[in-house]
Design a protein around this motif. Structure first.
Motif, PDB file in Angstrom:
ATOM      1  N   SER A 192       0.825  -1.209   0.000  1.00  0.00           N
ATOM      2  CA  SER A 192       0.000   0.000   0.000  1.00  0.00           C
ATOM      3  C   SER A 192       0.857   1.254   0.000  1.00  0.00           C
ATOM      4  CB  SER A 192      -0.918  -0.005   1.220  1.00  0.00           C
ATOM      5  OG  SER A 192      -1.795  -1.110   1.182  1.00  0.00           O
ATOM      6  N   ASN A 193       1.925   1.262   0.772  1.00  0.00           N
ATOM      7  CA  ASN A 193       2.818   2.417   0.781  1.00  0.00           C
ATOM      8  C   ASN A 193       3.525   2.604  -0.553  1.00  0.00           C
ATOM      9  OD1 ASN A 193       3.529   3.967   3.552  1.00  0.00           O
ATOM     10  ND2 ASN A 193       2.774   1.910   4.036  1.00  0.00           N
ATOM     11  N   LEU A 194       3.951   1.498  -1.147  1.00  0.00           N
ATOM     12  CA  LEU A 194       4.738   1.593  -2.379  1.00  0.00           C
ATOM     13  C   LEU A 194       3.899   1.923  -3.601  1.00  0.00           C
ATOM     14  CD1 LEU A 194       7.196  -1.366  -1.724  1.00  0.00           C
ATOM     15  CD2 LEU A 194       7.768   1.065  -1.842  1.00  0.00           C
ATOM     16  N   ARG A 195       2.594   1.842  -3.469  1.00  0.00           N
ATOM     17  CA  ARG A 195       1.724   2.282  -4.565  1.00  0.00           C
ATOM     18  C   ARG A 195       1.607   3.806  -4.607  1.00  0.00           C
ATOM     19  NH1 ARG A 195      -3.464  -1.855  -4.688  1.00  0.00           N
ATOM     20  NH2 ARG A 195      -2.382  -3.618  -5.636  1.00  0.00           N
ATOM     21  N   ARG A 196       2.138   4.459  -3.594  1.00  0.00           N
ATOM     22  CA  ARG A 196       2.005   5.913  -3.465  1.00  0.00           C
ATOM     23  C   ARG A 196       3.384   6.565  -3.435  1.00  0.00           C
ATOM     24  NH1 ARG A 196      -3.085   7.334  -1.081  1.00  0.00           N
ATOM     25  NH2 ARG A 196      -4.453   5.521  -0.914  1.00  0.00           N
ATOM     26  N   THR A 197       3.385   7.875  -3.568  1.00  0.00           N
ATOM     27  CA  THR A 197       4.633   8.615  -3.468  1.00  0.00           C
ATOM     28  C   THR A 197       4.952   8.861  -1.994  1.00  0.00           C
ATOM     29  OG1 THR A 197       3.428  10.711  -3.593  1.00  0.00           O
ATOM     30  CG2 THR A 197       4.231   9.764  -5.665  1.00  0.00           C
ATOM     31  N   GLY A 198       6.186   9.235  -1.735  1.00  0.00           N
ATOM     32  CA  GLY A 198       6.574   9.702  -0.417  1.00  0.00           C
ATOM     33  C   GLY A 198       6.542   8.675   0.685  1.00  0.00           C
ATOM     34  N   GLN A 199       6.710   7.398   0.365  1.00  0.00           N
ATOM     35  CA  GLN A 199       6.709   6.404   1.431  1.00  0.00           C
ATOM     36  C   GLN A 199       8.016   6.498   2.233  1.00  0.00           C
ATOM     37  OE1 GLN A 199       8.697   5.197  -2.013  1.00  0.00           O
ATOM     38  NE2 GLN A 199       6.482   5.122  -2.038  1.00  0.00           N
ATOM     39  N   PRO A 200       8.041   5.928   3.450  1.00  0.00           N
ATOM     40  CA  PRO A 200       9.280   5.926   4.234  1.00  0.00           C
ATOM     41  C   PRO A 200      10.451   5.381   3.423  1.00  0.00           C
ATOM     42  CG  PRO A 200       7.448   5.183   5.582  1.00  0.00           C
ATOM     43  CD  PRO A 200       6.915   5.332   4.190  1.00  0.00           C
ATOM     44  N   ALA A 201      11.630   5.911   3.658  1.00  0.00           N
ATOM     45  CA  ALA A 201      12.786   5.665   2.794  1.00  0.00           C
ATOM     46  C   ALA A 201      13.151   4.195   2.672  1.00  0.00           C
ATOM     47  CB  ALA A 201      13.982   6.461   3.317  1.00  0.00           C
ATOM     48  N   HIS A 202      12.907   3.403   3.692  1.00  0.00           N
ATOM     49  CA  HIS A 202      13.350   2.016   3.668  1.00  0.00           C
ATOM     50  C   HIS A 202      12.268   1.057   3.173  1.00  0.00           C
ATOM     51  CE1 HIS A 202      11.033   2.097   7.366  1.00  0.00           C
ATOM     52  NE2 HIS A 202      11.117   0.779   7.468  1.00  0.00           N
ATOM     53  N   THR A 203      11.128   1.588   2.711  1.00  0.00           N
ATOM     54  CA  THR A 203       9.984   0.724   2.383  1.00  0.00           C
ATOM     55  C   THR A 203      10.309  -0.261   1.275  1.00  0.00           C
ATOM     56  OG1 THR A 203       8.544   2.595   2.948  1.00  0.00           O
ATOM     57  CG2 THR A 203       7.521   0.700   1.858  1.00  0.00           C
ATOM     58  N   ALA A 204      10.891   0.212   0.177  1.00  0.00           N
ATOM     59  CA  ALA A 204      11.194  -0.671  -0.959  1.00  0.00           C
ATOM     60  C   ALA A 204      12.199  -1.743  -0.551  1.00  0.00           C
ATOM     61  CB  ALA A 204      11.723   0.135  -2.141  1.00  0.00           C
ATOM     62  N   SER A 254      -0.634  -8.305  -6.882  1.00  0.00           N
ATOM     63  CA  SER A 254      -0.279  -6.993  -6.316  1.00  0.00           C
ATOM     64  C   SER A 254       1.212  -6.927  -6.012  1.00  0.00           C
ATOM     65  CB  SER A 254      -1.085  -6.718  -5.049  1.00  0.00           C
ATOM     66  OG  SER A 254      -2.453  -6.568  -5.345  1.00  0.00           O
ATOM     67  N   ALA A 255       1.758  -8.040  -5.525  1.00  0.00           N
ATOM     68  CA  ALA A 255       3.184  -8.066  -5.192  1.00  0.00           C
ATOM     69  C   ALA A 255       4.038  -7.907  -6.441  1.00  0.00           C
ATOM     70  CB  ALA A 255       3.519  -9.367  -4.473  1.00  0.00           C
ATOM     71  N   ILE A 256       3.676  -8.626  -7.525  1.00  0.00           N
ATOM     72  CA  ILE A 256       4.490  -8.526  -8.737  1.00  0.00           C
ATOM     73  C   ILE A 256       4.386  -7.130  -9.325  1.00  0.00           C
ATOM     74  CG2 ILE A 256       2.889  -9.209 -10.594  1.00  0.00           C
ATOM     75  CD1 ILE A 256       6.360 -10.695 -10.088  1.00  0.00           C
ATOM     76  N   THR A 257       3.214  -6.508  -9.220  1.00  0.00           N
ATOM     77  CA  THR A 257       3.047  -5.128  -9.672  1.00  0.00           C
ATOM     78  C   THR A 257       3.931  -4.185  -8.869  1.00  0.00           C
ATOM     79  OG1 THR A 257       0.771  -5.571 -10.351  1.00  0.00           O
ATOM     80  CG2 THR A 257       1.369  -3.279  -9.979  1.00  0.00           C
ATOM     81  N   THR A 258       4.036  -4.448  -7.577  1.00  0.00           N
ATOM     82  CA  THR A 258       4.864  -3.610  -6.711  1.00  0.00           C
ATOM     83  C   THR A 258       6.329  -3.729  -7.081  1.00  0.00           C
ATOM     84  OG1 THR A 258       3.244  -3.886  -4.942  1.00  0.00           O
ATOM     85  CG2 THR A 258       5.424  -3.080  -4.312  1.00  0.00           C
ATOM     86  N   PHE A 259       6.773  -4.913  -7.470  1.00  0.00           N
ATOM     87  CA  PHE A 259       8.148  -5.056  -7.964  1.00  0.00           C
ATOM     88  C   PHE A 259       8.375  -4.156  -9.171  1.00  0.00           C
ATOM     89  CE2 PHE A 259       8.732  -9.069  -5.553  1.00  0.00           C
ATOM     90  CZ  PHE A 259      10.037  -8.869  -5.130  1.00  0.00           C
ATOM     91  N   GLY A 260       7.359  -4.026 -10.034  1.00  0.00           N
ATOM     92  CA  GLY A 260       7.503  -3.152 -11.196  1.00  0.00           C
ATOM     93  C   GLY A 260       7.727  -1.705 -10.809  1.00  0.00           C
ATOM     94  N   ASP A 261       7.133  -1.263  -9.709  1.00  0.00           N
ATOM     95  CA  ASP A 261       7.290   0.117  -9.255  1.00  0.00           C
ATOM     96  C   ASP A 261       8.520   0.319  -8.377  1.00  0.00           C
ATOM     97  OD1 ASP A 261       4.914   0.833 -10.524  1.00  0.00           O
ATOM     98  OD2 ASP A 261       3.700   0.352  -8.764  1.00  0.00           O
ATOM     99  N   ALA A 262       8.861  -0.686  -7.564  1.00  0.00           N
ATOM    100  CA  ALA A 262       9.838  -0.458  -6.499  1.00  0.00           C
ATOM    101  C   ALA A 262      10.935  -1.504  -6.425  1.00  0.00           C
ATOM    102  CB  ALA A 262       9.102  -0.399  -5.162  1.00  0.00           C
TER     103      ALA A 262
END
Length: 611
Positions: A114-126, A151-159
Motif C-alpha cells: 500500500s505504501n509503495l503504490r504511493r509517493t513519499g513512502q518511508p525511505a526504507h519501504t522498498a 499486487s506483489a508482482i506489480t509492486t516489484f515493477g514500481d519499487a
C-alpha cells in the motif's frame, strides 16, 4: 554502401489507413479519454498521494525479525493504531479486517504494498519489501491468494531494486492488467470463461492499430510472450519464485484467453482432419531456450556475427556473395563448397575472415556418415556443424543468392535485441530480374500495409495463385544466437531438442534480398530442378500454386508461355515498378557487388586474364 548504410527503403508511413472514426455532433473525433494523457496522468496523480502518519506510527525497521510476525496474529479491531485518523491508520484497519486472525507478516506485506503504490513512502519501504520476498517467498506464496500475489508482482515493477525486478514486474503488471480489462468485457458477452469461441466466424479481418489477428492454428505469440517472461524471471533470485509461480498459475487456469485459444486450435485442427485437409508438414513443438547471462552481450563493439552457407556456384557469384557480407561487417563467413573447387577455395581464403571447407570425400568420411543425397539435408548438416564450431555471437544460415539488406549496421541491430531472444527472423524481399546494378526488390503486401487483394492488381493473370506475389520462399531466414546446447540449424528454422526455438524476434525494415531469378536464362535453366527436387514442390496438394502454373504453361504453351509468366511476375518492367511503388512495395537497395569484390578480394581471375 560500406558499413551497411546503403540502400534506402522506399516506403511511406500508413498512419491513417484503415482507421474508422466515430464522429460526435460537432464533427470532432470521439475521445476514449477526454483530455488525452494530460487527463489520464492527472487522474493517476489523485491515487498517488502518500499515506500520512501520526506521531508514534511507523513501519517496522529494515532489520525487523520476520519470524515472530509469523506466529503473531492480526485482530480486526486494530487496537495498535487506537483512534488515529491518519491514512496510515485507516489502511492498517482496512487490512486488519482482511487479515483477521491471520499472521502479522501477511498484514505487513499488505502495508508495504500500500505504501509503495504511493509517493513519499518511508525511505526504507522498498528495501524492506524486497528483503521480505528474498527471505520469505515460499511462506508468502503459500499463504497469500492470487490477488495479493499479483499486487506483489506489480509492486516489484514500481519499487524493485534491480533492472530485472522492475522490468519483469512491469511486464507482468501490464499482462495481468490487460487480462482484467478484457475478461471484464467478456462478462458482458454471455460467454463462459472456459468455453472457446466458435472458430467458423470472424467479425473483421483486422484488429485495432492495424494489427493482424493472431494465427490460431500456428501462431507463436502466446508462447513467445509467456516463455519470454519465464526465462527473464530466471535472472533474479528474489523475483523468480513469485513470477514463475504466477506464470504456472496462469497456464494452469482454464478460464483464460490462453486456454480458450488452445481449445480453438484443437477444434480447428480436428475440423481440418475430418475434411481430409493435410496441413503443411513441419515441426509442431516449440520451446523457449534459456540464455545464460554470459551470452547476453549487448555491446556493438565486441559483438561478432557471421554467416554459413553450403554453395555450388561459379566463383564470381560466390565472391560477390561473400564480399557483400564482408562489406556489411561480417566477422566470419563459413563457406562450404558442395563440390571440391581448389581454385575457388584459394581465392576466397585470401580474406582471413572467410573459412572455406571443401566437402569432398575426405570431409564426409570425417563426418562418419555418407554424403546425404538431398542438398537440403546437406545444408542443415553443415550449418549445424558451423554453429557448434563458430567464433561469432550470432550466425545466419543463408544461400549464395541471398543478401542481407540491413537498414543500419548489423552489429547495432543485433546488439539492440532483447537479451532473451535466441533467433532473429529476417523476412525476404525478391529481386526484380534485370535490375542488377541498381537493384530493386519487391515486398510482400503485409510488409507494406497492403492486403492480399493488391496481388491481382500487380499480377493480373497469376496474382491470385502466388502467395505474397513471390516465386521463392516467404518464410525468411534466421540469425541464431550461438553458445546454446542441442541446436539444429535448418534452412528456415532453428531448433533445440527437436522443437522450434520460440524466442524469436524481428527488426523492422531488415530484409534478406533473394536473387532467386536474376534473369530469364537463369530461371529457365533452374526451373526443372526446382519443380522436381527444389523449392517449387508443393506441400499442400489441395491448392493451385506455382508448380501447377508452370506445369500447365509448359504443357499448353511451351517455353513462350513460361516466358510470358516470367515477364509479368518477375521482371523489372516499367509497369511492375510503377505498380509496386504505388503500393509502397518496392525496395531500392543498390548492391555494387563488383566494387565490393575488388575491395575485399581483389580482381577475379578472369578479370586478371583479360587485362
Amino acid at each position: 554502401m560500406g558499413g551497411g548504410n546503403g540502400g534506402q527503403l522506399s516506403l511511406a508511413p500508413h498512419l491513417l489507413a484503415g482507421h474508422s472514426w466515430v464522429m460526435s455532433d460537432d464533427s470532432k473525433p470521439m475521445e476514449t479519454y477526454p483530455g488525452g494523457f494530460r487527463a489520464i496522468l492527472k487522474q493517476m496523480g489523485l491515487r498517488m498521494d502518500p499515506l500520512t502518519y501520526d506521531e508514534g506510527e511507523a513501519l517496522p525497521p529494515l532489520d525487523v525479525d520476520f519470524q515472530p510476525l509469523k506466529a503473531q496474529t492480526i485482530h480486526k479491531d486494530a487496537a495498535e493504531v487506537g483512534r488515529s485518523r491518519s491514512t496510515y491508520a485507516r489502511k492498517y484497519r482496512e487490512l486488519a479486517q482482511e487479515f483477521h486472525r491471520r499472521p502479522a507478516l501477511l498484514h505487513l506485506h499488505g502495508m508495504l504494498v500500500s505504501n509503495l503504490r504511493r509517493t513519499g513512502q518511508p525511505a526504507h519501504t522498498a528495501a524492506l519489501f524486497v528483503r521480505l520476498w528474498a527471505e520469505e517467498s515460499e511462506y508468502l506464496i503459500r499463504h497469500l491468494d492470487a490477488r495479493w500475489l499479483v499486487s506483489a508482482i506489480t509492486t516489484f515493477g514500481d519499487a524493485g531494486l534491480t533492472d530485472t525486478q522492475r522490468q519483469l514486474g512491469q511486464a507482468l503488471s501490464v499482462l495481468f492488467g490487460m487480462m482484467k480489462l478484457y475478461e471484464t468485457e467478456r462478462l458482458y458477452s454471455g460467454h463462459a470463461p472456459n468455453v472457446a469461441f466458435a472458430t467458423q466466424e470472424r467479425s473483421a479481418k483486422h484488429l485495432a492499430m492495424q494489427m493482424d489477428p493472431y494465427a490460431i492454428s500456428s501462431g507463436g505469440l502466446d508462447v513467445n510472450l509467456l516463455g519470454g517472461l519465464w526465462v527473464q524471471a530466471g535472472d533474479d533470485p528474489v523475483i523468480r519464485p513469485l513470477a514463475r509461480h504466477l506464470l504456472d498459475m496462469l497456464i494452469g487456469d482454464d478460464k483464460t484467453v490462453f486456454r480458450r485459444l488452445r481449445l480453438m486450435r484443437q477444434e480447428r485442427e480436428a475440423a481440418l482432419a475430418e475434411k481430409g485437409i493435410r496441413r503443411k508438414s513441419g515441426p509442431k513443438r516449440e520451446r523457449v531456450a534459456e540464455v545464460p547471462a554470459f551470452l547476453a552481450s549487448k555491446d556493438p563493439d565486441t559483438l561478432r556475427w557471421g554467416l554459413v552457407s553450403l554453395i555450388k556456384a561459379p566463383l564470381p557469384q560466390i565472391a560477390r556473395f561473400a564480399a557483400h557480407h564482408l562489406d556489411l561487417g561480417a566477422d566470419r563467413l563459413h563457406i562450404y563448397l558442395d563440390a571440391p573447387a581448389p581454385e575457388t577455395a584459394a581465392f576466397l581464403a585470401q580474406n582471413p575472415k572467410v573459412q572455406v571447407t571443401e566437402c569432398d570425400a575426405a570431409f564426409w568420411a570425417a563426418q562418419k556418415k555418407p554424403r546425404m543425397k538431398a542438398h537440403q539435408m546437406r545444408q542443415t548438416w553443415v550449418a549445424t556443424q558451423a554453429y557448434q564450431d563458430t567464433d561469432v555471437d550470432w550466425l545466419a544460415h543463408i544461400d549464395v543468392d541471398e543478401f542481407l539488406l540491413p537498414p543500419a549496421p548489423m552489429k547495432e541491430l543485433l546488439a539492440g535485441l532483447d537479451k532473451y531472444s535466441t533467433v532473429l527472423r529476417i523476412y525476404p524481399v525478391e529481386l526484380l530480374a534485370g535490375s542488377q546494378g541498381n537493384e530493386l526488390f519487391k515486398l510482400m503486401p503485409r510488409f507494406a500495409g497492403q492486403t492480399r487483394g493488391v496481388l491481382e492488381d500487380l499480377y493480373p493473370t497469376y496474382g491470385a495463385h502466388l502467395p505474397g506475389g513471390f516465386i521463392s520462399h516467404r518464410e525468411g531466414k534466421n540469425f541464431a544466437r550461438t553458445g546454446l546446447m542441442g541446436i539444429r540449424v535448418g534452412i528456415h528454422t532453428v531448433m533445440q531438442g527437436g522443437a522450434v526455438m520460440a524466442n524469436r524476434t524481428k527488426v523492422d525494415n531488415l530484409y534478406i534480398g533473394h536473387a532467386h531469378a536474376p534473369d530469364w536464362p537463369y530461371f529457365r535453366d533452374h526451373m526443372a530442378f526446382r519443380m522436381t527436387r527444389g523449392s517449387y514442390r508443393k506441400s499442400d496438394e489441395d491448392k493451385f500454386r506455382l508448380l501447377d502454373i508452370l506445369s500447365f504453361l509448359q504443357e499448353e504453351e511451351g517455353e513462350q508461355g513460361v516466358r510470358t509468366f516470367f515477364t509479368e511476375v518477375c521482371e523489372a518492367t516499367p509497369r511492375l515498378i510503377e505498380g509496386l511503388e504505388a503500393h509502397n512495395m518496392l525496395l531500392r537497395y543498390p548492391l555494387d557487388l563488383d566494387a565490393k569484390v575488388l575491395r575485399h578480394f581483389g580482381p577475379l581471375p578472369e578479370q586478371e586474364t583479360t587485362k
